[in-house]
Design an enzyme around this catalytic site. Structure first.
Site, PDB file in Angstrom:
ATOM      1  N   ARG A 112     -37.254  -9.980  51.453  1.00  0.00           N
ATOM      2  CA  ARG A 112     -37.206  -8.801  52.322  1.00  0.00           C
ATOM      3  C   ARG A 112     -38.259  -7.793  51.881  1.00  0.00           C
ATOM      4  O   ARG A 112     -38.331  -7.436  50.710  1.00  0.00           O
ATOM      5  CB  ARG A 112     -35.796  -8.193  52.207  1.00  0.00           C
ATOM      6  CG  ARG A 112     -35.445  -7.226  53.287  1.00  0.00           C
ATOM      7  CD  ARG A 112     -33.978  -6.871  53.224  1.00  0.00           C
ATOM      8  NE  ARG A 112     -33.656  -6.006  52.096  1.00  0.00           N
ATOM      9  CZ  ARG A 112     -32.666  -5.128  52.098  1.00  0.00           C
ATOM     10  NH1 ARG A 112     -31.895  -5.007  53.157  1.00  0.00           N
ATOM     11  NH2 ARG A 112     -32.409  -4.392  51.045  1.00  0.00           N
ATOM     12  N   THR A 116     -40.183  -2.156  55.126  1.00  0.00           N
ATOM     13  CA  THR A 116     -39.789  -2.380  56.525  1.00  0.00           C
ATOM     14  C   THR A 116     -38.401  -3.011  56.644  1.00  0.00           C
ATOM     15  O   THR A 116     -37.801  -2.990  57.717  1.00  0.00           O
ATOM     16  CB  THR A 116     -40.781  -3.335  57.214  1.00  0.00           C
ATOM     17  OG1 THR A 116     -40.705  -4.614  56.566  1.00  0.00           O
ATOM     18  CG2 THR A 116     -42.214  -2.816  57.113  1.00  0.00           C
ATOM     19  N   ASP A 208     -29.055  -5.570  43.807  1.00  0.00           N
ATOM     20  CA  ASP A 208     -29.947  -6.641  44.257  1.00  0.00           C
ATOM     21  C   ASP A 208     -29.463  -7.962  43.651  1.00  0.00           C
ATOM     22  O   ASP A 208     -29.554  -8.174  42.432  1.00  0.00           O
ATOM     23  CB  ASP A 208     -31.390  -6.341  43.819  1.00  0.00           C
ATOM     24  CG  ASP A 208     -32.368  -7.349  44.408  1.00  0.00           C
ATOM     25  OD1 ASP A 208     -32.190  -8.567  44.160  1.00  0.00           O
ATOM     26  OD2 ASP A 208     -33.304  -6.947  45.113  1.00  0.00           O
ATOM     27  N   ASP A 211     -32.100 -10.150  41.644  1.00  0.00           N
ATOM     28  CA  ASP A 211     -32.461  -9.544  40.357  1.00  0.00           C
ATOM     29  C   ASP A 211     -31.308  -9.644  39.359  1.00  0.00           C
ATOM     30  O   ASP A 211     -31.517  -9.947  38.180  1.00  0.00           O
ATOM     31  CB  ASP A 211     -32.844  -8.069  40.563  1.00  0.00           C
ATOM     32  CG  ASP A 211     -34.251  -7.917  41.119  1.00  0.00           C
ATOM     33  OD1 ASP A 211     -35.008  -8.903  41.083  1.00  0.00           O
ATOM     34  OD2 ASP A 211     -34.574  -6.820  41.606  1.00  0.00           O
TER      35      ASP A 211
HETATM   36  C1  PRP Z   1     -31.649 -10.519  49.525  1.00  0.00           C
HETATM   37  C2  PRP Z   1     -30.497 -11.416  49.911  1.00  0.00           C
HETATM   38  C3  PRP Z   1     -30.787 -11.743  51.349  1.00  0.00           C
HETATM   39  C4  PRP Z   1     -31.412 -10.468  51.848  1.00  0.00           C
HETATM   40  C5  PRP Z   1     -30.412  -9.687  52.652  1.00  0.00           C
HETATM   41  O1  PRP Z   1     -32.785 -11.269  49.254  1.00  0.00           O
HETATM   42  O2  PRP Z   1     -30.365 -12.529  49.069  1.00  0.00           O
HETATM   43  O3  PRP Z   1     -31.658 -12.852  51.511  1.00  0.00           O
HETATM   44  O4  PRP Z   1     -31.807  -9.713  50.700  1.00  0.00           O
HETATM   45  O5  PRP Z   1     -30.978  -8.579  53.252  1.00  0.00           O
HETATM   46  P1  PRP Z   1     -31.080  -8.436  54.846  1.00  0.00           P
HETATM   47  O6  PRP Z   1     -29.768  -8.865  55.401  1.00  0.00           O
HETATM   48  O7  PRP Z   1     -31.357  -6.991  55.045  1.00  0.00           O
HETATM   49  O8  PRP Z   1     -32.218  -9.302  55.312  1.00  0.00           O
HETATM   50  P2  PRP Z   1     -34.168 -10.583  48.831  1.00  0.00           P
HETATM   51  O9  PRP Z   1     -35.034 -10.415  50.037  1.00  0.00           O
HETATM   52  O10 PRP Z   1     -33.905  -9.375  48.002  1.00  0.00           O
HETATM   53  O11 PRP Z   1     -34.850 -11.728  47.958  1.00  0.00           O
HETATM   54  P3  PRP Z   1     -34.408 -12.323  46.535  1.00  0.00           P
HETATM   55  O12 PRP Z   1     -33.160 -13.127  46.746  1.00  0.00           O
HETATM   56  O13 PRP Z   1     -35.571 -13.170  46.144  1.00  0.00           O
HETATM   57  O14 PRP Z   1     -34.187 -11.166  45.584  1.00  0.00           O
HETATM   58  N1  URA Z   2     -30.172  -7.568  49.280  1.00  0.00           N
HETATM   59  C1  URA Z   2     -29.474  -7.473  48.126  1.00  0.00           C
HETATM   60  O1  URA Z   2     -29.687  -8.257  47.186  1.00  0.00           O
HETATM   61  N2  URA Z   2     -28.551  -6.503  48.017  1.00  0.00           N
HETATM   62  C2  URA Z   2     -28.287  -5.627  49.000  1.00  0.00           C
HETATM   63  O2  URA Z   2     -27.398  -4.769  48.836  1.00  0.00           O
HETATM   64  C3  URA Z   2     -29.017  -5.742  50.196  1.00  0.00           C
HETATM   65  C4  URA Z   2     -29.951  -6.723  50.318  1.00  0.00           C
END
Ligand code: PRP
Ligand code: URA
Length: 217
Positions: A112, A116, A208, A211
């Site tokens: 994400r 944006t 997150d 993370d």
């Molecule tokens: C997180 C999570 C989802 C997304 C959700 O991933 O695992 O994929 O955010 O957010 P949304 O519903 O607003 O799209 P992230 O993009 O942080 O990637 P990561 O798992 O690599 O940290």
């Molecule tokens: N992605 C995450 O990992 N946590 C949140 O709360 C939202 C998006």
């Protein structure tokens, strides 16, 4: 159908209402929980959820010879494919494979954009015959729903016809987005949270997920 371990709202999402899942989710939400325990609890919850998520899988009847007689048995029809959304979805895979070791694994990478909040796809590795059986999309966080909606579109474009999704924590905004974009996909969540904050994070949430899982905070 929902039983005592789940509640189904009129939005079509199935929320788990189970003390063991709630207990492990409390560990995951706790900011003091380190990545090792976070990963273990996430995987365990996924394993517990799978029993209910697979309840509606199609079955076929086969003949089995027991030591006594030939009898009819039900087996799952077609090849099951589990698709984690990287990175955080990977944390639910081991728990699911403990219960369904024969499942195939596809991978979708989506990150994400923090400004944006739009998902950016960077990986798409799926079996070529996704229509050979049920597909279960796995991602712990459903926030705006942008990533899940994009992942579901990628699954459809790759040929998937029978799709379910498992997440850990869902925000109302994400549920609304999925109901609009993919109304036929059944969504299973361990918890329905209150809202998103101004940065698009789920409240109360867990921070997150990627993370916290990998210790990259
Ligand atoms: C997180 C999570 C989802 C997304 C959700 O991933 O695992 O994929 O955010 O957010 P949304 O519903 O607003 O799209 P992230 O993009 O942080 O990637 P990561 O798992 O690599 O940290
Ligand atoms: N992605 C995450 O990992 N946590 C949140 O709360 C939202 C998006």
């Amino acid at each position: 159908m929902a039983d005592q371990s789940t509640t189904q709202s009129d939005t079509g999402i199935i929320i788990f209402d189970h003390p063991l899942i709630a207990h492990k989710l409390a560990t995951i939400r706790n900011r003091e929980t380190g990545h090792r325990l976070f990963r273990a609890a996430l995987s365990q919850i996924a394993g517990l959820m799978v029993y209910e998520v697979t309840r509606s899988l199609p079955t076929a009847v086969i003949q089995v010879e027991t030591p006594m007689v030939t009898t009819e048995c039900a087996v799952i029809k077609g090849a099951i494919t589990i698709v984690p959304v990287l990175r955080a979805g990977l944390g639910m895979i081991d728990g699911i494979l403990d219960v369904m070791p024969e499942a195939r694994i596809g991978h979708l990478g989506l990150a994400r954009d923090e400004q944006t909040l739009e998902p950016v796809a960077y990986l798409n590795r799926l079996p070529i015959d996704l229509d050979a059986g049920p597909v279960i999309l796995v991602d712990p966080m459903l926030a705006t729903g942008g990533s899940a909606s994009a992942a579901l579109t990628m699954l459809r474009q790759a040929g998937a016809t029978d799709i379910r999704m498992i997440c850990l924590v869902a925000a109302p905004e994400g549920i609304e987005r999925l109901r609009k974009d993919h109304p036929d996909v059944t969504l299973y969540a361990a918890a329905l949270d209150e809202r998103l904050n101004e940065k698009g994070y789920i409240m109360p949430g867990l921070g997150d997920a990627g993370d916290r899982m990998y210790g990259t905070v």
